[in-house]
Design an enzyme around this catalytic site. Structure first.
Site, mmCIF file in Angstrom:
data_model
loop_
_atom_site.group_PDB
_atom_site.id
_atom_site.type_symbol
_atom_site.label_atom_id
_atom_site.label_comp_id
_atom_site.label_asym_id
_atom_site.label_seq_id
_atom_site.Cartn_x
_atom_site.Cartn_y
_atom_site.Cartn_z
ATOM 1 N N ASN A 162 10.226 -23.278 -19.226
ATOM 2 C CA ASN A 162 9.492 -24.260 -18.397
ATOM 3 C C ASN A 162 9.811 -25.692 -18.778
ATOM 4 O O ASN A 162 9.988 -25.995 -19.964
ATOM 5 C CB ASN A 162 7.978 -24.149 -18.629
ATOM 6 C CG ASN A 162 7.353 -23.037 -17.852
ATOM 7 O OD1 ASN A 162 8.029 -22.099 -17.446
ATOM 8 N ND2 ASN A 162 6.051 -23.147 -17.658
ATOM 9 N N GLU A 173 -0.325 -37.648 -17.346
ATOM 10 C CA GLU A 173 -1.743 -37.429 -17.687
ATOM 11 C C GLU A 173 -2.010 -37.704 -19.171
ATOM 12 O O GLU A 173 -3.023 -37.271 -19.709
ATOM 13 C CB GLU A 173 -2.136 -36.000 -17.325
ATOM 14 C CG GLU A 173 -2.077 -35.753 -15.822
ATOM 15 C CD GLU A 173 -2.443 -34.330 -15.433
ATOM 16 O OE1 GLU A 173 -3.412 -34.153 -14.679
ATOM 17 O OE2 GLU A 173 -1.751 -33.400 -15.872
ATOM 18 N N LYS A 215 -6.991 -26.092 -24.497
ATOM 19 C CA LYS A 215 -5.808 -26.267 -23.638
ATOM 20 C C LYS A 215 -5.251 -27.686 -23.812
ATOM 21 O O LYS A 215 -4.031 -27.880 -23.871
ATOM 22 C CB LYS A 215 -6.197 -26.006 -22.168
ATOM 23 C CG LYS A 215 -5.139 -26.415 -21.140
ATOM 24 C CD LYS A 215 -4.427 -25.238 -20.536
ATOM 25 C CE LYS A 215 -3.160 -25.578 -19.781
ATOM 26 N NZ LYS A 215 -3.350 -26.115 -18.447
HETATM 27 O O1 PAF Z 1 1.338 -28.900 -18.617
HETATM 28 C C1 PAF Z 1 2.087 -27.928 -18.735
HETATM 29 O O2 PAF Z 1 3.264 -27.971 -18.439
HETATM 30 C C2 PAF Z 1 1.515 -26.601 -19.219
HETATM 31 O O3 PAF Z 1 0.148 -26.763 -19.393
HETATM 32 C C3 PAF Z 1 2.149 -25.988 -20.450
HETATM 33 C C4 PAF Z 1 1.212 -24.985 -21.075
HETATM 34 C C5 PAF Z 1 2.520 -27.019 -21.498
HETATM 35 C C6 PAF Z 1 3.371 -25.188 -20.072
HETATM 36 O O4 PAF Z 1 4.409 -25.911 -19.526
#
Ligand code: PAF
Length: 290
Positions: A238, A253, A173
């Site tokens: 997103n 982060e 991740k």
């Molecule tokens: O940090 C984030 O925003 C998420 O982990 C990801 C997978 C990049 C999707 O926006």
């Protein structure tokens, strides 16, 4: 059973909401405006679900059975120190970045690691947008409490699985985040642009290859390029968490994401050029202008 959400931001509130709906007694630990709003008006959810619930919120942790840790990675140490003053059986991290579980394991006997692709954003204090139903993977880091967290999450209809090597999933991740997050934050674009704009993809691909090389030296063969493309396309609308932090002028982060890859690369004598450049550029953005 009493469950505590240490760090009731967007993701913490989403988990707290799902667990409350699952019938658990939930303590939301929040601070600042978020604490005030949750106390005065309760929690409002929009997006995939529309709802409003009253919540029990505090600004200090309390004793409970289990704790979910959802604070930003740079606050883990502070949260761990606060949690030391109360009693609980085990803690499960659902944070971004590398190193959270290691910090927790210095303080507590039972630590479960976790990664999640559930998506949530803060719309305003006390109101979150439930942006995407994802998948949550958890696994024992220290002690044997993963099954206990699994019971709580699955009975609250969270899409969850227990995995054997949670460390591999955390790095996997982190690799996706190491590519998508700093690039979207620097370019101020939505996730989809990573895969859609050739010039950006070239940098994303180079960074992904570098992460693959570092992971491979750690014994993890992961196709980061394919995963990044897939996540970028699936979450194309997103704004990454790092982009949101940068837009709000908040600390990011990056040290626990690209910083972790740079440090790991150093151990293997690899010069992680792309991760280092992204890390330093985001550090520059964090400094900002007066
Ligand atoms: O940090 C984030 O925003 C998420 O982990 C990801 C997978 C990049 C999707 O926006």
């Amino acid at each position: 059973m009493k469950i505590q959400i240490m760090g009731a931001g967007a993701l913490g509130c989403l988990y707290g909401y799902m667990l409350s709906k699952g019938g658990y007694e939930v303590v939301f630990v929040a601070k600042g405006e978020q604490y005030k709003a949750l106390e005065e008006k309760g929690l409002r959810i929009t997006g995939i679900e529309e709802d409003e619930i009253d919540v029990y919120v505090t600004n200090r942790p309390e004793s409970s059975d289990l704790v979910f840790l959802t604070v930003k990675a740079y606050d883990t140490m502070n949260a761990a120190k606060m949690l030391r003053s109360v009693k609980f059986d085990a803690v499960c991290s659902l944070q971004n970045g590398v190193g959270n579980e290691e910090i927790l394991a210095r303080f507590f006997e039972n630590v479960v690691g976790g990664v999640t692709t559930y998506g949530a954003n803060i719309a305003e204090p006390g109101r979150i947008v439930y942006a995407g139903r994802g998948r949550t993977l958890i696994g024992n880091y220290r002690g044997e409490y993963a099954e206990a967290f699994y019971e709580v999450l699955s009975s609250s209809k969270v899409n969850v699985e227990v995995v054997d090597d949670i460390n591999e999933r955390i790095w996997e991740k982190a690799a996706i985040n190491a590519v998508i997050n700093p690039i979207t934050a620097i370019c101020r674009v939505r996730n989809g642009m990573i895969a859609e704009m050739q010039e950006i993809w070239e940098i994303a691909e180079r960074t992904a290859i570098e992460c693959e090389e570092i992971l491979s030296r750690m014994g993890y063969e992961i196709d980061v390029r394919a995963m990044v493309r897939d996540v970028a396309l699936k979450t194309s609308e997103n704004r990454s968490s790092m982009l949101q932090d940068v837009e709000k002028g908040k600390k990011t982060e990056v040290e626990f994401i690209n910083g972790a890859f740079v440090k790991m690369a150093e151990k293997f004598g690899i010069n992680a050029v792309y991760n280092r450049i992204l890390l330093n550029l985001v550090r520059g953005i964090e400094l900002g202008v007066d």
